[in-house]
Motif scaffolding. Structure first.
Motif, PDB file in Angstrom:
ATOM      1  N   ASN A  17       0.886  -1.172   0.000  1.00  0.00           N
ATOM      2  CA  ASN A  17       0.000   0.000   0.000  1.00  0.00           C
ATOM      3  C   ASN A  17       0.928   1.226   0.000  1.00  0.00           C
ATOM      4  O   ASN A  17       1.891   1.282   0.778  1.00  0.00           O
ATOM      5  CB  ASN A  17      -0.895  -0.014   1.244  1.00  0.00           C
ATOM      6  CG  ASN A  17      -1.642   1.310   1.411  1.00  0.00           C
ATOM      7  OD1 ASN A  17      -1.134   2.231   2.044  1.00  0.00           O
ATOM      8  ND2 ASN A  17      -2.807   1.410   0.823  1.00  0.00           N
ATOM      9  N   GLU A  18       0.637   2.187  -0.858  1.00  0.00           N
ATOM     10  CA  GLU A  18       1.594   3.284  -1.073  1.00  0.00           C
ATOM     11  C   GLU A  18       1.870   4.083   0.198  1.00  0.00           C
ATOM     12  O   GLU A  18       2.960   4.619   0.374  1.00  0.00           O
ATOM     13  CB  GLU A  18       1.118   4.175  -2.213  1.00  0.00           C
ATOM     14  CG  GLU A  18       1.010   3.356  -3.500  1.00  0.00           C
ATOM     15  CD  GLU A  18       0.798   4.165  -4.755  1.00  0.00           C
ATOM     16  OE1 GLU A  18      -0.056   5.067  -4.749  1.00  0.00           O
ATOM     17  OE2 GLU A  18       1.473   3.869  -5.757  1.00  0.00           O
ATOM     18  N   LYS A  19       0.889   4.162   1.080  1.00  0.00           N
ATOM     19  CA  LYS A  19       1.122   4.879   2.334  1.00  0.00           C
ATOM     20  C   LYS A  19       1.749   3.958   3.382  1.00  0.00           C
ATOM     21  O   LYS A  19       2.681   4.338   4.083  1.00  0.00           O
ATOM     22  CB  LYS A  19      -0.198   5.438   2.872  1.00  0.00           C
ATOM     23  CG  LYS A  19      -0.863   6.472   1.989  1.00  0.00           C
ATOM     24  CD  LYS A  19      -0.092   7.768   1.964  1.00  0.00           C
ATOM     25  CE  LYS A  19      -0.763   8.827   1.115  1.00  0.00           C
ATOM     26  NZ  LYS A  19      -0.894   8.490  -0.313  1.00  0.00           N
ATOM     27  N   MET A  20       1.256   2.731   3.489  1.00  0.00           N
ATOM     28  CA  MET A  20       1.664   1.880   4.612  1.00  0.00           C
ATOM     29  C   MET A  20       2.987   1.145   4.404  1.00  0.00           C
ATOM     30  O   MET A  20       3.618   0.715   5.371  1.00  0.00           O
ATOM     31  CB  MET A  20       0.552   0.891   4.966  1.00  0.00           C
ATOM     32  CG  MET A  20      -0.607   1.625   5.624  1.00  0.00           C
ATOM     33  SD  MET A  20      -1.716   0.544   6.502  1.00  0.00           S
ATOM     34  CE  MET A  20      -0.686  -0.059   7.809  1.00  0.00           C
ATOM     35  N   TYR A  21       3.410   0.988   3.155  1.00  0.00           N
ATOM     36  CA  TYR A  21       4.660   0.264   2.881  1.00  0.00           C
ATOM     37  C   TYR A  21       5.835   0.912   3.623  1.00  0.00           C
ATOM     38  O   TYR A  21       6.734   0.227   4.103  1.00  0.00           O
ATOM     39  CB  TYR A  21       4.910   0.259   1.370  1.00  0.00           C
ATOM     40  CG  TYR A  21       5.996  -0.677   0.902  1.00  0.00           C
ATOM     41  CD1 TYR A  21       5.744  -2.035   0.726  1.00  0.00           C
ATOM     42  CD2 TYR A  21       7.268  -0.197   0.595  1.00  0.00           C
ATOM     43  CE1 TYR A  21       6.743  -2.890   0.266  1.00  0.00           C
ATOM     44  CE2 TYR A  21       8.261  -1.052   0.135  1.00  0.00           C
ATOM     45  CZ  TYR A  21       7.995  -2.396  -0.026  1.00  0.00           C
ATOM     46  OH  TYR A  21       8.975  -3.250  -0.483  1.00  0.00           O
ATOM     47  N   ALA A  22       5.777   2.252   3.743  1.00  0.00           N
ATOM     48  CA  ALA A  22       6.893   2.976   4.387  1.00  0.00           C
ATOM     49  C   ALA A  22       7.044   2.622   5.858  1.00  0.00           C
ATOM     50  O   ALA A  22       8.146   2.722   6.415  1.00  0.00           O
ATOM     51  CB  ALA A  22       6.684   4.488   4.235  1.00  0.00           C
TER      52      ALA A  22
ATOM     53  N   ARG B 170      10.586  14.061  -4.595  1.00  0.00           N
ATOM     54  CA  ARG B 170      10.297  12.795  -5.257  1.00  0.00           C
ATOM     55  C   ARG B 170      11.613  12.216  -5.763  1.00  0.00           C
ATOM     56  O   ARG B 170      12.341  12.872  -6.505  1.00  0.00           O
ATOM     57  CB  ARG B 170       9.326  13.049  -6.425  1.00  0.00           C
ATOM     58  CG  ARG B 170       9.203  11.927  -7.456  1.00  0.00           C
ATOM     59  CD  ARG B 170       8.750  10.587  -6.880  1.00  0.00           C
ATOM     60  NE  ARG B 170       7.540  10.670  -6.081  1.00  0.00           N
ATOM     61  CZ  ARG B 170       6.297  10.562  -6.561  1.00  0.00           C
ATOM     62  NH1 ARG B 170       6.124  10.346  -7.841  1.00  0.00           N
ATOM     63  NH2 ARG B 170       5.252  10.640  -5.762  1.00  0.00           N
ATOM     64  N   ILE B 171      11.914  11.007  -5.348  1.00  0.00           N
ATOM     65  CA  ILE B 171      13.124  10.322  -5.841  1.00  0.00           C
ATOM     66  C   ILE B 171      12.676   9.083  -6.604  1.00  0.00           C
ATOM     67  O   ILE B 171      11.885   8.287  -6.086  1.00  0.00           O
ATOM     68  CB  ILE B 171      14.057   9.922  -4.669  1.00  0.00           C
ATOM     69  CG1 ILE B 171      14.395  11.153  -3.816  1.00  0.00           C
ATOM     70  CG2 ILE B 171      15.329   9.257  -5.197  1.00  0.00           C
ATOM     71  CD1 ILE B 171      15.192  10.836  -2.551  1.00  0.00           C
TER      72      ILE B 171
ATOM     73  N   ASP C 214       8.693   9.518  -1.654  1.00  0.00           N
ATOM     74  CA  ASP C 214       8.569  10.920  -1.249  1.00  0.00           C
ATOM     75  C   ASP C 214       9.326  11.103   0.056  1.00  0.00           C
ATOM     76  O   ASP C 214       9.164  10.306   0.992  1.00  0.00           O
ATOM     77  CB  ASP C 214       7.097  11.298  -1.034  1.00  0.00           C
ATOM     78  CG  ASP C 214       6.321  11.343  -2.344  1.00  0.00           C
ATOM     79  OD1 ASP C 214       6.952  11.343  -3.417  1.00  0.00           O
ATOM     80  OD2 ASP C 214       5.074  11.399  -2.275  1.00  0.00           O
ATOM     81  N   VAL C 215      10.139  12.141   0.110  1.00  0.00           N
ATOM     82  CA  VAL C 215      10.945  12.410   1.299  1.00  0.00           C
ATOM     83  C   VAL C 215      10.753  13.877   1.699  1.00  0.00           C
ATOM     84  O   VAL C 215      10.877  14.774   0.876  1.00  0.00           O
ATOM     85  CB  VAL C 215      12.446  12.129   1.026  1.00  0.00           C
ATOM     86  CG1 VAL C 215      13.276  12.422   2.269  1.00  0.00           C
ATOM     87  CG2 VAL C 215      12.662  10.689   0.580  1.00  0.00           C
TER      88      VAL C 215
ATOM     89  N   VAL D 241       5.786   5.588  -0.493  1.00  0.00           N
ATOM     90  CA  VAL D 241       6.476   4.764  -1.496  1.00  0.00           C
ATOM     91  C   VAL D 241       5.461   4.495  -2.612  1.00  0.00           C
ATOM     92  O   VAL D 241       4.561   3.678  -2.464  1.00  0.00           O
ATOM     93  CB  VAL D 241       6.984   3.439  -0.886  1.00  0.00           C
ATOM     94  CG1 VAL D 241       7.733   2.615  -1.938  1.00  0.00           C
ATOM     95  CG2 VAL D 241       7.888   3.687   0.317  1.00  0.00           C
ATOM     96  N   ASN D 242       5.603   5.227  -3.700  1.00  0.00           N
ATOM     97  CA  ASN D 242       4.626   5.128  -4.792  1.00  0.00           C
ATOM     98  C   ASN D 242       5.026   4.001  -5.737  1.00  0.00           C
ATOM     99  O   ASN D 242       6.125   4.010  -6.286  1.00  0.00           O
ATOM    100  CB  ASN D 242       4.555   6.461  -5.538  1.00  0.00           C
ATOM    101  CG  ASN D 242       4.011   7.565  -4.653  1.00  0.00           C
ATOM    102  OD1 ASN D 242       2.817   7.740  -4.526  1.00  0.00           O
ATOM    103  ND2 ASN D 242       4.917   8.294  -4.007  1.00  0.00           N
ATOM    104  N   VAL D 243       4.123   3.062  -5.911  1.00  0.00           N
ATOM    105  CA  VAL D 243       4.447   1.870  -6.703  1.00  0.00           C
ATOM    106  C   VAL D 243       3.511   1.665  -7.897  1.00  0.00           C
ATOM    107  O   VAL D 243       3.842   0.913  -8.816  1.00  0.00           O
ATOM    108  CB  VAL D 243       4.412   0.584  -5.829  1.00  0.00           C
ATOM    109  CG1 VAL D 243       5.420   0.679  -4.689  1.00  0.00           C
ATOM    110  CG2 VAL D 243       3.018   0.311  -5.271  1.00  0.00           C
ATOM    111  N   THR D 244       2.324   2.308  -7.870  1.00  0.00           N
ATOM    112  CA  THR D 244       1.338   2.000  -8.920  1.00  0.00           C
ATOM    113  C   THR D 244       1.676   2.709 -10.233  1.00  0.00           C
ATOM    114  O   THR D 244       1.836   2.045 -11.260  1.00  0.00           O
ATOM    115  CB  THR D 244      -0.086   2.383  -8.476  1.00  0.00           C
ATOM    116  OG1 THR D 244      -0.083   3.754  -8.068  1.00  0.00           O
ATOM    117  CG2 THR D 244      -0.566   1.519  -7.328  1.00  0.00           C
TER     118      THR D 244
END
Ligand SMILES: Nc1ncnc2c1ncn2[C@@H]1O[C@H](COP(=O)(O)OP(=O)(O)O)[C@@H](O)[C@H]1O
Ligand SMILES: [Mg+2]
Length: 322
Positions: free
Chosen positions: A131-136, A218-219, A280-281, A289-292
């Motif tokens: 999940n893009e928010k929870m993976y971090a 954004r990296i 995103d930092v 962590v954007n994955v989609t």
């Protein structure tokens, strides 16, 4: 080689902003065939994933005096053909979030591609795992203080302790539904009720990082390694830095702290088959962590004169080179 891109309708993409277009252009420029399809155009027949595909011919955007210039008719598409996705050498799954039930079903269909024949980026397992928010959250040494909850009292206590916090719907993107919360806000209860759908859906609540004023970086990571970055700076009275809500983009460097974050993520990203990711930092803290369908390539190329799309396609051509 043959590349398929699972994307939202091409007519809805913005060729001067969308990374999917940059990747397709790069594949074409490197001599590959580019095909497109959509998540709802996938099927399983005889235990194989098939897709209704259209071949695309792109007129590449050009950088003129620092701005992307795009032809009015920037793409031409062929008639639809139905093919097994294993006829492709690589499939990029780049449907925009939110991750809906049909999106998840599409990933289950993509499980019926033999990874030895066709590389799927990102892998269906990775897309389901992250999940893009929870993976971090698993990288606890580099994230700000964060909770995930649907309980008003838990959220209230957290915000009171932090003083100020940011609430994030777990399935959001581009700043959608992101709220600034402060202890004592007269709308506090109502904001939490609306965001959690009256205690039905968990949300992320994170300590407010004042460094967000200086930007949300954004990296872009390819196979776990950083290949470029762009800063997004909130403008005017808006606290969010997302480009979609008017954040100003600026050239930036990758700091040693950010290198450390990338190195920490790399083994997990590789294990999960999350090969093309945008993190995103904010102020040296990992927030997402954007994955989609991570974006940012167009802006990085525009500011730095790079062509990151070609780096990505070259890696797909020969993954061991990285
Ligand atoms: N902890 C935080 N402190 C301050 N601002 C934040 C924080 N987290 C996010 N933001 C702001 O909200 C924006 C969106 O947050 P993000 O977590 O990246 O979600 P998304 O980009 O998916 O909407 C960021 O660009 C940033 O400006
Ligand atoms: Mg973000």
């Amino acid at each position: 080689m043959k590349f398929a891109f699972i994307i939202d309708p091409l007519s809805k993409l913005n060729p001067s902003h969308d990374t999917s277009v940059a990747l397709m252009e790069a594949a074409q420029a490197l001599g590959h065939d580019v095909w497109i399809t959509q998540a709802q155009k996938l099927t399983v027949v005889n235990n194989q994933a098939w897709a209704n595909l259209e071949k695309v011919q792109l007129t590449p955007a050009e950088l003129v005096e620092g701005r992307w210039v795009v032809s009015e008719r920037w793409y031409a598409i062929s008639d639809t053909v139905s093919l097994p996705l294993e006829d492709m050498d690589a499939v990029f799954m780049r449907t925009d979030p939110p991750v809906t039930i049909p999106y998840l079903y599409a990933t289950y269909i993509l499980d019926y591609i033999n990874p030895k024949k066709t590389q799927v980026i990102n892998t269906p397992t990775g897309l389901r795992r992250a999940n893009e928010k929870m993976y971090a959250l698993q990288f606890k040494e580099v994230i700000p203080e964060t909770i995930v909850s649907q309980d008003k009292l838990t959220i209230q206590k957290f915000v009171e302790k932090q003083g100020a916090a940011v609430l994030k719907p777990l399935g959001g993107k581009a700043g959608e539904g992101i709220l600034f919360l402060e202890a004592g806000d007269r709308n506090f209860n109502s904001l939490v009720e609306i965001s959690t759908k009256w205690g039905y859906e968990p949300v992320m609540v994170q300590t407010y990082l004042p460094a967000a004023k200086e930007g949300d970086k954004r990296i872009i990571l390819l196979n776990g390694d950083p290949i470029g970055a762009v800063n997004r700076i909130p403008t005017g009275s808006e606290f969010r830095g997302n480009m979609a809500v008017g954040g100003r983009v600026a050239a930036t460097e990758i700091t040693s702290q950010e290198q450390k974050i990338c190195a920490l993520l790399k083994p997990q990203l590789q294990q999960d088959g999350l090969y093309f990711v945008g993190i995103d930092v904010i102020g040296g803290y990992l927030t997402e962590v954007n994955v989609t369908s991570p974006t940012g390539i167009r802006e990085i190329d525009q500011l730095n004169g790079t062509c990151l799309g070609k780096d990505v396609i070259a890696w797909v051509e020969n993954p061991r080179n990285s």
